[in-house]
Design an enzyme around this catalytic site. Structure first.
Site, PDB file in Angstrom:
ATOM      1  N   ASP A  77       0.844  -1.209   0.000  1.00  0.00           N
ATOM      2  CA  ASP A  77       0.000   0.000   0.000  1.00  0.00           C
ATOM      3  C   ASP A  77       0.877   1.256   0.000  1.00  0.00           C
ATOM      4  O   ASP A  77       1.438   1.627   1.033  1.00  0.00           O
ATOM      5  CB  ASP A  77      -0.918   0.006   1.232  1.00  0.00           C
ATOM      6  CG  ASP A  77      -1.901   1.163   1.186  1.00  0.00           C
ATOM      7  OD1 ASP A  77      -2.932   1.020   0.505  1.00  0.00           O
ATOM      8  OD2 ASP A  77      -1.625   2.208   1.803  1.00  0.00           O
TER       9      ASP A  77
ATOM     10  N   GLU B 148       1.847   5.227  -0.126  1.00  0.00           N
ATOM     11  CA  GLU B 148       1.359   6.589   0.094  1.00  0.00           C
ATOM     12  C   GLU B 148       2.169   7.498  -0.830  1.00  0.00           C
ATOM     13  O   GLU B 148       3.316   7.192  -1.169  1.00  0.00           O
ATOM     14  CB  GLU B 148       1.523   7.029   1.556  1.00  0.00           C
ATOM     15  CG  GLU B 148       0.800   6.143   2.554  1.00  0.00           C
ATOM     16  CD  GLU B 148      -0.683   5.961   2.291  1.00  0.00           C
ATOM     17  OE1 GLU B 148      -1.327   6.912   1.786  1.00  0.00           O
ATOM     18  OE2 GLU B 148      -1.207   4.866   2.578  1.00  0.00           O
TER      19      GLU B 148
ATOM     20  N   ASP C  40      -2.311   1.401  -6.841  1.00  0.00           N
ATOM     21  CA  ASP C  40      -0.903   1.224  -6.455  1.00  0.00           C
ATOM     22  C   ASP C  40      -0.047   0.668  -7.602  1.00  0.00           C
ATOM     23  O   ASP C  40       1.010   1.211  -7.923  1.00  0.00           O
ATOM     24  CB  ASP C  40      -0.808   0.288  -5.231  1.00  0.00           C
ATOM     25  CG  ASP C  40      -1.527   0.858  -4.026  1.00  0.00           C
ATOM     26  OD1 ASP C  40      -0.891   1.503  -3.180  1.00  0.00           O
ATOM     27  OD2 ASP C  40      -2.768   0.677  -3.934  1.00  0.00           O
TER      28      ASP C  40
ATOM     29  N   HIS D 208      -4.663   5.649   6.070  1.00  0.00           N
ATOM     30  CA  HIS D 208      -3.829   6.360   5.087  1.00  0.00           C
ATOM     31  C   HIS D 208      -2.365   6.431   5.494  1.00  0.00           C
ATOM     32  O   HIS D 208      -1.590   7.175   4.896  1.00  0.00           O
ATOM     33  CB  HIS D 208      -4.347   7.769   4.776  1.00  0.00           C
ATOM     34  CG  HIS D 208      -5.729   7.781   4.216  1.00  0.00           C
ATOM     35  ND1 HIS D 208      -6.076   7.057   3.091  1.00  0.00           N
ATOM     36  CD2 HIS D 208      -6.861   8.409   4.620  1.00  0.00           C
ATOM     37  CE1 HIS D 208      -7.367   7.251   2.834  1.00  0.00           C
ATOM     38  NE2 HIS D 208      -7.863   8.065   3.751  1.00  0.00           N
TER      39      HIS D 208
ATOM     40  N   ASP E  84      -2.100   0.661   6.832  1.00  0.00           N
ATOM     41  CA  ASP E  84      -3.059   0.199   5.816  1.00  0.00           C
ATOM     42  C   ASP E  84      -2.754  -1.248   5.419  1.00  0.00           C
ATOM     43  O   ASP E  84      -3.661  -2.077   5.297  1.00  0.00           O
ATOM     44  CB  ASP E  84      -3.027   1.111   4.576  1.00  0.00           C
ATOM     45  CG  ASP E  84      -3.749   2.451   4.806  1.00  0.00           C
ATOM     46  OD1 ASP E  84      -4.409   2.609   5.849  1.00  0.00           O
ATOM     47  OD2 ASP E  84      -3.642   3.321   3.918  1.00  0.00           O
TER      48      ASP E  84
HETATM   49  P1  AMP Z   1      -4.518   5.331   0.637  1.00  0.00           P
HETATM   50  O1  AMP Z   1      -3.771   4.078   0.355  1.00  0.00           O
HETATM   51  O2  AMP Z   1      -5.974   5.220   0.576  1.00  0.00           O
HETATM   52  O3  AMP Z   1      -4.048   5.819   1.972  1.00  0.00           O
HETATM   53  O4  AMP Z   1      -4.119   6.404  -0.431  1.00  0.00           O
HETATM   54  C1  AMP Z   1      -2.936   6.388  -1.186  1.00  0.00           C
HETATM   55  C2  AMP Z   1      -2.629   7.794  -1.648  1.00  0.00           C
HETATM   56  O5  AMP Z   1      -3.736   8.322  -2.385  1.00  0.00           O
HETATM   57  C3  AMP Z   1      -2.381   8.799  -0.533  1.00  0.00           C
HETATM   58  O6  AMP Z   1      -1.043   8.770  -0.058  1.00  0.00           O
HETATM   59  C4  AMP Z   1      -2.677  10.103  -1.272  1.00  0.00           C
HETATM   60  O7  AMP Z   1      -1.597  10.473  -2.107  1.00  0.00           O
HETATM   61  C5  AMP Z   1      -3.852   9.716  -2.155  1.00  0.00           C
HETATM   62  N1  AMP Z   1      -5.119  10.014  -1.481  1.00  0.00           N
HETATM   63  C6  AMP Z   1      -5.870   9.182  -0.721  1.00  0.00           C
HETATM   64  N2  AMP Z   1      -6.981   9.793  -0.253  1.00  0.00           N
HETATM   65  C7  AMP Z   1      -6.915  11.075  -0.721  1.00  0.00           C
HETATM   66  C8  AMP Z   1      -7.755  12.229  -0.611  1.00  0.00           C
HETATM   67  N3  AMP Z   1      -8.892  12.208   0.097  1.00  0.00           N
HETATM   68  N4  AMP Z   1      -7.361  13.368  -1.236  1.00  0.00           N
HETATM   69  C9  AMP Z   1      -6.229  13.411  -1.950  1.00  0.00           C
HETATM   70  N5  AMP Z   1      -5.390  12.369  -2.103  1.00  0.00           N
HETATM   71  C10 AMP Z   1      -5.732  11.207  -1.508  1.00  0.00           C
HETATM   72 MG    MG Z   2      -2.717   3.817   2.245  1.00  0.00          MG
HETATM   73 MG    MG Z   3      -3.976   2.455  -0.618  1.00  0.00          MG
END
Ligand code: AMP
Ligand code: MG
Ligand code: MG
Length: 201
Positions: free
Chosen positions: A16, A18, A114, A171, A176
């Site tokens: 996962d 970021e 990803d 996040h 995650d």
């Molecule tokens: P996640 O694995 O859901 O934590 O998201 C991976 C990446 O997507 C994060 O590090 C952000 O770069 C982007 N991301 C996730 N949610 C948002 C959001 N609400 N607004 C903007 N970017 C997001």
């Molecule tokens: Mg994440």
């Molecule tokens: Mg993710």
């Protein structure tokens, strides 16, 4: 547990990323800032080994307040991180030495972003080829949909739907991964068979 079935894989590699981001607008180019992978044993569903590094972004080295708030990743953590090519070489070494290119493994992610979007675009930036082993994966939301009939948007509906306790910060990449691994185990306990859901050229 009683319903667990044999899988075609020895390990699930739960990944996962970021990445740099901002509120409501796209950051170009978007860059990986956290690179976590858990090697989950496909019989016990325990984590056998983990790969985890923060990555220092090259194009936008200063994180936005939005990104730090969303991910809980600090400026200090990415400043202390290594550039992507260094982390990616270490990841390849980890795959070869800790996982084994000849072992049967399947990447598991929450969504396709990803490995379909982020890794190919990061590799493009650095003139790296996406390794063949990163071109096939399982989107855990599809396994959840097969088992429950519901295709969900994010991770939390699966955590709640499976009566799991969410751990760590949403996040934050490594947290995650731990939650995705718990979803994987809970679905396995219901007799889910895990197969690839996506492959890219
Ligand atoms: P996640 O694995 O859901 O934590 O998201 C991976 C990446 O997507 C994060 O590090 C952000 O770069 C982007 N991301 C996730 N949610 C948002 C959001 N609400 N607004 C903007 N970017 C997001
Ligand atoms: Mg994440
Ligand atoms: Mg993710």
């Amino acid at each position: 547990m009683a319903k667990r079935i044999p899988q075609q894989f020895e390990y699930f590699l739960v990944l996962d990323f970021e990445a740099t981001c901002d509120d409501g607008k796209k950051i170009h180019p978007q860059e990986i800032i956290e690179f976590p992978v858990l090697k989950v044993n496909a019989k016990t569903y325990e984590v056998d080994s983990q790969f985890h590094h923060f990555v220092k972004p090259k194009h936008n080295p200063k994180l936005t307040d939005f990104c730090m708030k969303l991910t809980t990743i600090t400026q200090e953590e990415v400043d202390a991180g290594k550039p992507f090519p260094v982390v990616f070489e270490e990841f390849d070494k980890w795959i070869q030495e800790d996982v084994g290119l000849n072992s049967k493994f399947l990447f598991v992610t929450c969504g396709d972003w990803d490995l379909k979007t982020m890794l190919p675009s990061q590799c493009d930036l650095e003139n790296y080829q996406v390794p063949v082993y990163c071109k096939t994966w399982l989107n855990i939301k599809k396994s959840y949909a097969v088992m429950t009939g519901e295709y969900v948007k994010g991770m939390m509906p699966m955590i709640n739907g499976l009566n799991l306790v969410h751990i760590g910060c949403l996040h934050r990449g490594l947290d995650d991964c731990r939650n995705i691994a718990n979803i994987l185990r809970a679905l396995a306990d219901q007799g889910c068979k895990f197969l690839p859901t996506m492959a890219i050229d």
